[in-house]
Design a protein around this motif. Structure first.
Motif, short mmCIF file in Angstrom:
data_model
loop_
_atom_site.label_atom_id
_atom_site.label_comp_id
_atom_site.label_asym_id
_atom_site.label_seq_id
_atom_site.Cartn_x
_atom_site.Cartn_y
_atom_site.Cartn_z
N SER A 289 0.84 -1.24 -0.01
CA SER A 289 0.01 0.00 0.02
C SER A 289 0.88 1.14 0.19
CB SER A 289 -1.03 0.05 1.13
OG SER A 289 -1.45 1.23 1.41
N PHE A 290 0.32 2.18 -0.83
CA PHE A 290 1.02 3.41 -0.93
C PHE A 290 0.52 4.65 0.21
CE2 PHE A 290 3.63 3.29 -5.05
CZ PHE A 290 4.32 2.13 -4.54
N SER B 63 6.17 13.73 0.00
CA SER B 63 5.37 12.50 -0.13
C SER B 63 5.72 11.60 0.87
CB SER B 63 5.91 11.86 -1.64
OG SER B 63 5.55 10.54 -1.68
N TYR C 30 5.12 8.47 0.65
CA TYR C 30 5.98 7.25 0.13
C TYR C 30 7.61 7.45 0.36
CZ TYR C 30 8.10 3.45 -2.50
OH TYR C 30 8.73 2.28 -3.08
N GLY D 117 2.12 3.20 -13.91
CA GLY D 117 1.53 3.50 -12.36
C GLY D 117 1.78 5.03 -12.13
N ILE D 118 2.77 5.83 -12.86
CA ILE D 118 2.92 7.17 -12.70
C ILE D 118 1.60 7.74 -13.50
CG2 ILE D 118 4.18 9.13 -13.77
CD1 ILE D 118 6.73 7.58 -13.22
N GLU E 106 -1.39 6.31 -13.76
CA GLU E 106 -2.48 6.24 -12.99
C GLU E 106 -2.53 7.06 -12.04
OE1 GLU E 106 -5.01 4.14 -13.88
OE2 GLU E 106 -4.10 3.10 -15.44
N SER E 107 -1.44 7.18 -11.22
CA SER E 107 -1.32 8.06 -10.11
C SER E 107 -1.77 9.64 -10.21
CB SER E 107 0.04 8.22 -9.39
OG SER E 107 1.09 8.91 -10.08
N ALA E 108 -1.71 10.32 -11.58
CA ALA E 108 -1.73 11.41 -12.08
C ALA E 108 -3.00 11.85 -12.91
CB ALA E 108 -0.38 11.95 -12.68
N TYR F 190 3.58 14.67 -7.69
CA TYR F 190 4.51 13.55 -8.15
C TYR F 190 4.18 12.37 -6.86
CZ TYR F 190 7.89 10.06 -9.91
OH TYR F 190 8.57 9.01 -10.32
N PHE F 191 3.18 11.73 -6.64
CA PHE F 191 2.97 10.85 -5.42
C PHE F 191 2.94 11.90 -4.47
CE2 PHE F 191 4.83 8.06 -8.62
CZ PHE F 191 3.68 6.94 -8.75
#
Length: 248
Positions: free
Chosen positions: A62-63, A105, A107, A139-140, A142-144, A217-218
């Motif tokens: 999990s992030f 972040s 993470y 993944g980048i 999706e996160s953005a 960014y995250f």
């Protein structure tokens, strides 16, 4: 030499195990699905028996801020304690280029906490900092993503292939501890928004990529060089365009 690879069944770990075995080392993949759990301590003493080196390429499932911090603190603390009991003489961990510059972040705060535990452990250590993997571009994106739009800061990045990361991790593992950071990056520099735009286009993904200097960014805002390695980074051989062509 016996090398235990924590996270050894994942993307990077499986490649590190294979490379070490090819070079005649006893490489052992350790992960929950092999009976080793760094969060609970299950199987650690047994797998570390006779090990000279431990390579940690594990990642949090999990992030979420609290969950990722708990994962890296608990996992690393348990692992280092077991290594001290087993007489391990070299701890290698995989982290991310720019970790210390990304502390907004959750993470990357967790990754920084992991690194500090390693440095303070008394066990000789080496850190490998990699730029983001080609395989993580999805993944980048999706996160953005907001709706059909992907908002990314137009900053520089040098993405790297997982094979090239695994090669550097493997070489670091069988070398002398460096008590410092070894960086690895890809051969080409892109703007982050341009990179993701290319990746999505290759997959016929209809999302629109928009350059936004303040896009997080995250969870962290980026400066021009936040994601770039220093001048002494090891440079991988695989170009992003060639990798994309192989994916097709």
């Amino acid at each position: 030499m016996k090398v235990v690879v924590i996270g050894g069944t994942g993307l990077i770990g499986s490649k590190v195990v294979s490379r070490l075995k090819e070079h005649g080392h006893e490489a052992v993949a350790a992960a929950p699905n092999t009976g080793v759990n760094t969060l609970t301590g299950e199987g650690l003493a047994e797998v570390l028996e006779g090990a000279a080196v431990v390579v940690d390429v594990s990642n949090s499932p999990s992030f979420a801020d609290d969950a990722v911090m708990d994962f890296f603190r608990t996992s690393t603390t348990n692992l280092l304690k077991a290594e001290a009991n087993a007489g391990v003489t070299h701890h290698v961990a995989l982290s991310v280029v720019g970790t210390e510059r990304l502390q907004d972040s959750g993470y990357f705060r967790a990754k920084q906490a992991q690194e500090e535990l390693i440095k303070d452990s008394g066990i000789p250590w080496s850190l490998v900092h990699a730029t983001q993997f080609f395989e993580f571009m999805k993944g980048i994106a999706e996160s953005a993503t907001e709706g059909d739009t992907v908002k990314l800061a137009p900053v520089k990045i040098r993405p790297v292939h997982s094979d090239d990361v695994a090669a550097v991790v493997g070489r670091t593992a069988v070398g002398a501890p460096v008590s410092g950071v070894v960086e690895v990056a890809g051969p080409d520099t892109f703007q982050l928004d341009e990179l993701i735009r290319k990746g999505l286009a290759a997959k016929n993904d209809p999302r629109t990529v928009v350059a936004d200097p303040h896009a997080p960014y995250f969870g962290a805002e980026l400066k021009e060089s936040t994601l770039l390695p220093g001048p002494d980074a090891r440079i991988g051989d695989t170009r992003f365009a060639d990798w994309l062509a192989q994916q097709r």
